[in-house]
Scaffold this active site. Structure first.
Site, PDB file in Angstrom:
ATOM      1  N   ASP A   1       0.823  -1.210   0.000  1.00 57.42           N
ATOM      2  CA  ASP A   1       0.000   0.000   0.000  1.00 57.42           C
ATOM      3  C   ASP A   1       0.861   1.265   0.000  1.00 57.42           C
ATOM      4  OD1 ASP A   1      -2.334   1.529   0.113  1.00 57.42           O
ATOM      5  OD2 ASP A   1      -3.215   0.302   1.690  1.00 57.42           O
TER       6      ASP A   1
ATOM      7  N   ASP B   1     -10.867   1.981  -3.145  1.00 56.94           N
ATOM      8  CA  ASP B   1     -11.402   1.708  -1.809  1.00 56.94           C
ATOM      9  C   ASP B   1     -12.929   1.740  -1.813  1.00 56.94           C
ATOM     10  OD1 ASP B   1      -9.097   1.219  -0.430  1.00 56.94           O
ATOM     11  OD2 ASP B   1      -8.842   3.270   0.301  1.00 56.94           O
TER      12      ASP B   1
HETATM   13  C1  GLA Z   1      -5.766   1.722   2.270  1.00 51.70           C
HETATM   14  C2  GLA Z   1      -6.230   0.581   1.398  1.00 51.70           C
HETATM   15  C3  GLA Z   1      -7.285  -0.209   2.116  1.00 51.70           C
HETATM   16  C4  GLA Z   1      -6.735  -0.704   3.436  1.00 51.70           C
HETATM   17  C5  GLA Z   1      -6.234   0.461   4.275  1.00 51.70           C
HETATM   18  C6  GLA Z   1      -5.537  -0.029   5.530  1.00 51.70           C
HETATM   19  O1  GLA Z   1      -6.753   2.678   2.414  1.00 51.70           O
HETATM   20  O2  GLA Z   1      -6.686   1.035   0.166  1.00 51.70           O
HETATM   21  O3  GLA Z   1      -7.711  -1.296   1.331  1.00 51.70           O
HETATM   22  O4  GLA Z   1      -5.683  -1.604   3.183  1.00 51.70           O
HETATM   23  O5  GLA Z   1      -5.332   1.259   3.543  1.00 51.70           O
HETATM   24  O6  GLA Z   1      -5.058   0.987   6.303  1.00 51.70           O
END
Ligand code: GLA
Length: 703
Positions: free
Chosen positions: A453, A521
Site C-alpha cells: 500500500d 477503496d
Molecule cells: C488503504 C487501502 C485499504 C486498506 C487500508 C488499511 O486505504 O486502500 O484497502 O488496506 O489502507 O489501512
C-alpha cells in the site's frame, strides 16, 4: 518487423495490423511520417518525398512533426527534452547511427556542446500493435566536464496529422472514485494531465486516446498512448494552429529538474507506449490488454485466486483468533487466498502508530504470523499480508531511530497525512533497511501474497545534505522498483498487489512488477461499475481486484444492494470478498458459496478472455460487459434501475461465430450465434440493482 528504406534514413515498424514510420531529413531532423494502417516501404518513401508545408510567418515547419522535439532552435512546441549545462540550455543534435536488434530500433544522436548522447528507442512486436518508445540520455564527457541537468526528459512525442476535429479521451477521478472516463474535443492549445503527488495518483491515469470525434466502441480510428511510470508524471497534448496534434509525456510534472547526469552517467526514461486501431475504443482496449498480458504483467498466464481480505470487517481491531474465525468462514466459501490487512504489526492499533516497524505485534500475534499462516494453509488457502513499506508514523521505533530518513525540507514542517510521513527511498540506507525487513518477514512465515500500500502523496520532497535533492522524485520510484524486483527474485512464489488508498498507483510501470492492483477503496457495487469501465480502457480484468463487501456499504455510500448484484459487479475482475463474514447469515453464506463456484467456472474467460464493453454504466439503465475466450463467452449484466414499462434492450453480443450455436450452461437453452450477434441476448433483468451472469459455450454448427 522493422524495415529500412530511404537510403538508410527511413524506418518502418509494423505490427499485426498497423505500421509506424519515421525518417531523417538531410538536415538530420527526425520527422514522423505515419501511424496507422500497414504500409510498405515504398508507401513510406512516397510519404517522405512529400514536401513540408510552405513556410508561414511565425511558424516552424518542424512543429507537430518531430519524433522528439528538443528545446531550442526553430521550434515553438512544448519540448520533450530540456537540458542545461554550464548555464546553457537547449539541444543541438546530429544523427550518429541507427541499430536494429530483434524488434527494437535505436537511433542515436549527439549534442557536442553538452556531450550528450540521445538514443531514441522503438519496439513493435509482431503479436500486436503496441509501439513501445523510450529514450536514453548519456553524458559522454570527461570528468572535467560540467554535469548535465535534465530539466525535462520525456519518453517520447506522438504526432497526429492535421484534422478538422480531434477528441481526447482520458481517465480522471479522486480517492474512491478513480478512473472515470472523460471525452472532450481538443481546442487549440494544450491539455495537460498528470500528477505532482509522487505517485501515479487517483486524479489521472497516464493514458489518453484521440479520435476524430466519430469513433465508437466498435468502429473508427483511435490513437492512444500510456506511460509506464509510478511517480509524478505529465502528459501534454497540444493541438497546433495547423490542426496537427502532438503529445509529449514522461516522468515528473514540470521543468524544474529531474536529475543531474555526471560524465559517464545515463538516464533511461520510462516507456511511453502507443497503439493505433481503426476498430474503435473496444479494439484499442483489447490491444492494450493483450499486450499487458503477454509482455508486461509477470506470470499473467496464471489465474488469480479468489481472495478474502479482512480490512472492512475488522479495520484496526485485529486479533489472531478473529482472523482464524474469518479464515474458516472464508475457506467454507471456496476462497483461495486469505489476506490479513492493516493492524498486524508493530504498535499498529490505529492509523496513528506503527508504520515502519514490520514485525508482528506481540500482543496480537505472540508467536508471529506463522501459526495463522499454517492454519490458513491447512484450510487449503494461500496466505497474504498487508504492508506499506514506503511510509512511517512519527510514533514508531523506526522514526524515533531515523527521523532523517523521511522526505523533508530543512527548517520546514513535515506535513502529515493520515498521521504518516514518506520515507526517502532514494536513500540506499532506507532501501537496505526495507529490503532486510521485508526479506526477513517473507522468510519468517509461509507468506504467498503481499498487498503493498501507499496511503499518502508527497508533500515535502526534500533531501537535506544531497547536492541535488529533487532527484528524489525519480529515485524514489526507481528505489521502489528495485525493491520490488529484488523481493520478487528472492521470493518467486509471492504475488504482489499494488494499492494506494485504492487506485492511486495503477500504471504500466507498477504492473511490470505486481500481479494485480487494488482498483478502489470504494466497494459499492454500483459506483464500482463506472470505475471498472474506465479501468478497462487500458488495463485487463486479470489485474482488477474487486471485493464483495457488506450491505449497506459501511465504508462508502451506505447503499443497500443484494448479494447477487454485489457478486456480479465484483466478478468482472479478480473476485474477492471483503465483508464481515461473521455477520453473514447461513443463507447468505450458502448463496456466496454458489457465486464463488460460478466465478471459478467463468474465471478463465473473464481473466484471460477478450473484453467487449456492450453497454457503458451510467444513465440509470442496463450495462454489460462480455468476455470471449475460445469456445466460451461470458456476459455480466447489471440493471441500475427500471422505470415502469420500460423494456430492457437485448444485448448484441460480440466476437461470436454467427454460424454456430451457443448453449447457456446454466439453463441448457441453445442460442443461434447470428441471433445473438444481430438481435441480442435478452437478460430478463428487472427492478432495481438486478444483475445476471450468462455463461455460453459453442456447441455445434447450425444449418
Ligand atoms: C488503504 C487501502 C485499504 C486498506 C487500508 C488499511 O486505504 O486502500 O484497502 O488496506 O489502507 O489501512
Amino acid at each position: 518487423m522493422i524495415e529500412i528504406g530511404g537510403n538508410g534514413r527511413l524506418w518502418l515498424l509494423s505490427g499485426r495490423r498497423s505500421s509506424y514510420a519515421l525518417h531523417l531529413t538531410d538536415e538530420d531532423a527526425l520527422l514522423h511520417l505515419h501511424w496507422g494502417p500497414r504500409l510498405t516501404v515504398p508507401d513510406a518513401e512516397a510519404l517522405a518525398a512529400e514536401p513540408l508545408p510552405a513556410e508561414r510567418g511565425f511558424e516552424s515547419p518542424l512543429d507537430g512533426r518531430e519524433e522528439y522535439p528538443v528545446e531550442g532552435g526553430p521550434r515553438f512546441v512544448r519540448p520533450a527534452l530540456s537540458v542545461r549545462a554550464a548555464g546553457v540550455r537547449g539541444t543541438e543534435w546530429r544523427f550518429q547511427e541507427s541499430a536494429v536488434s530483434g524488434d527494437e530500433l535505436r537511433l542515436r544522436f549527439h549534442d557536442p556542446l553538452h556531450h550528450l548522447d540521445i538514443t531514441l528507442h522503438y519496439r513493435m512486436r509482431d503479436d500486436g500493435d503496441v509501439i513501445e518508445r523510450w529514450t536514453t540520455l548519456t553524458h559522454t564527457g570527461t570528468p572535467d566536464d560540467a554535469p548535465l541537468e535534465l530539466l525535462r526528459a520525456d519518453s517520447a512525442a506522438w504526432s497526429l496529422p492535421a484534422g478538422e476535429r480531434h477528441r481526447l479521451s482520458h481517465l480522471y477521478g479522486r480517492w474512491a472514485a478513480e478512473s472515470r472516463l472523460a471525452r472532450t474535443d481538443l481546442t487549440p492549445g494544450e491539455k495537460v494531465i498528470g500528477s505532482r503527488r509522487g505517485h501515479t495518483s487517483h486524479q489521472h491515469l497516464p493514458w489518453i486516446a484521440i479520435d476524430d470525434g466519430t469513433a465508437t466502441e466498435e468502429s473508427g480510428e483511435v490513437h492512444s498512448c500510456a506511460l509506464a511510470w509510478s511517480g509524478s508524471w505529465r502528459i501534454a497534448v497540444q493541438r497546433l494552429a495547423d490542426g496537427t496534434v502532438q503529445t509529449v509525456g514522461g516522468a515528473g510534472h514540470d521543468e524544474a529538474g529531474l536529475l543531474l547526469l555526471a560524465p559517464g552517467e545515463s538516464f533511461t526514461t520510462p516507456v511511453f507506449a502507443g497503439l493505433w486501431t481503426q476498430r474503435g475504443f473496444g479494439a484499442a482496449s483489447r490491444g492494450w490488454h493483450a499486450w499487458q498480458l503477454a509482455h508486461v504483467i509477470p506470470g499473467a498466464h496464471q489465474e488469480r485466486p479468489v481472495l478474502y481480505n479482512s480490512w472492512e470487517a475488522t479495520e484496526f481491531e485485529v486479533s489472531e483468533e478473529q482472523q482464524r474465525s474469518l479464515a474458516r468462514l472464508a475457506a467454507g466459501l471456496g476462497v483461495e487466498l486469505f489476506v490479513v490487512d492493516d493492524g498486524w504489526f508493530g504498535s499498529r492499533t490505529s492509523d496513528r502508530a506503527g508504520l515502519g516497524d514490520w514485525t508482528p505485534n506481540p500482543d496480537r500475534f505472540p508467536q508471529g504470523l506463522k501459526p495463522l499462516a499454517d492454519e490458513v494453509h491447512g484450510l487449503g488457502m494461500r496466505f497474504g499480508i498487508w504492508v506499506e513499506p514506503e511510509m512511517v508514523n512519527a510514533d514508531s521505533d523506526l522514526y524515533r531511530a531515523h527521523p532523517d530518513w523521511v522526505q523533508h525540507h530543512p527548517g520546514r514542517t513535515r506535513t502529515e497525512f493520515r498521521n504518516q510521513l514518506v520515507l526517502n527511498l532514494a536513500r540506499p540506507d532506507v532501501r537496505a533497511y526495507l529490503w532486510e525487513r521485508l526479506d526477513t518477514l517473507l522468510s519468517s512465515a509461509p507468506i504467498d501474497y503481499v498487498k503493498w500500500d501507499f496511503n499518502r502523496s508527497f508533500t515535502d520532497p526534500g533531501w537535506p545534505g544531497d547536492p541535488y535533492p529533487q532527484r528524489l522524485g525519480i529515485e524514489h520510484v526507481r528505489g521502489l522498483y528495485d525493491l520490488l524486483g529484488r523481493l520478487r527474485a528472492a521470493h518467486p512464489g509471492v504475488a504482489f498487489e499494488s494499492c494506494s488508498g485504492g487506485g492511486g498507483r495503477i500504471d504500466l510501470g507498477i504492473l511490470g512488477l505486481t500481479d494485480q492492483v487494488w482498483t478502489s477503496d470504494n466497494t459499492d457495487p454500483l459506483d464500482r461499475l463506472a470505475i471498472q469501465h474506465g479501468f478497462s480502457q487500458l488495463h485487463p480484468a486479470r489485474v482488477m481486484a474487486a471485493w464483495v463487501t457488506d450491505s449497506p456499504n459501511v465504508m462508502g455510500n451506505q447503499r443497500t444492494s443484494g448479494l447477487g448484484f454485489r457478486f456480479v459487479s465484483a466478478m468482472a475482475g479478480v473476485l474477492g470478498i471483503g465483508g464481515d463474514l461473521t455477520k453473514w447469515s447461513e443463507a447468505e453464506l450458502t448463496e456466496a458459496r454458489d457465486w464463488v463456484a460460478l466465478y471459478k467456472r467463468i474465471r478463465p474467460v473473464v481473466q484471460h478472455g477478450e473484453q467487449y464493453r456492450l453497454r457503458p454504466p451510467g444513465g440509470g439503465g442496463l450495462s454489460a460487459v462480455q468476455y470471449v475466450r475460445g469456445e466460451e463467452t461470458v456476459v455480466l449484466a447489471w440493471l441500475h434501475a427500471q422505470s415502469y414499462g420500460e423494456p430492457q434492450p437485448p444485448l448484441r453480443l460480440r466476437g461470436l461465430d454467427p454460424d454456430s450455436a451457443y448453449e447457456d450452461l446454466a439453463t441448457g437453452t441453445v442460442h443461434r450465434g447470428a441471433v445473438l450477434s444481430h438481435h441480442g441476448l435478452r437478460t430478463g433483468l428487472r427492478g432495481d440493482l438486478d444483475a445476471a451472469v450468462f455463461h455460453l459455450r459453442r456447441t455445434e454448427q447450425v444449418g
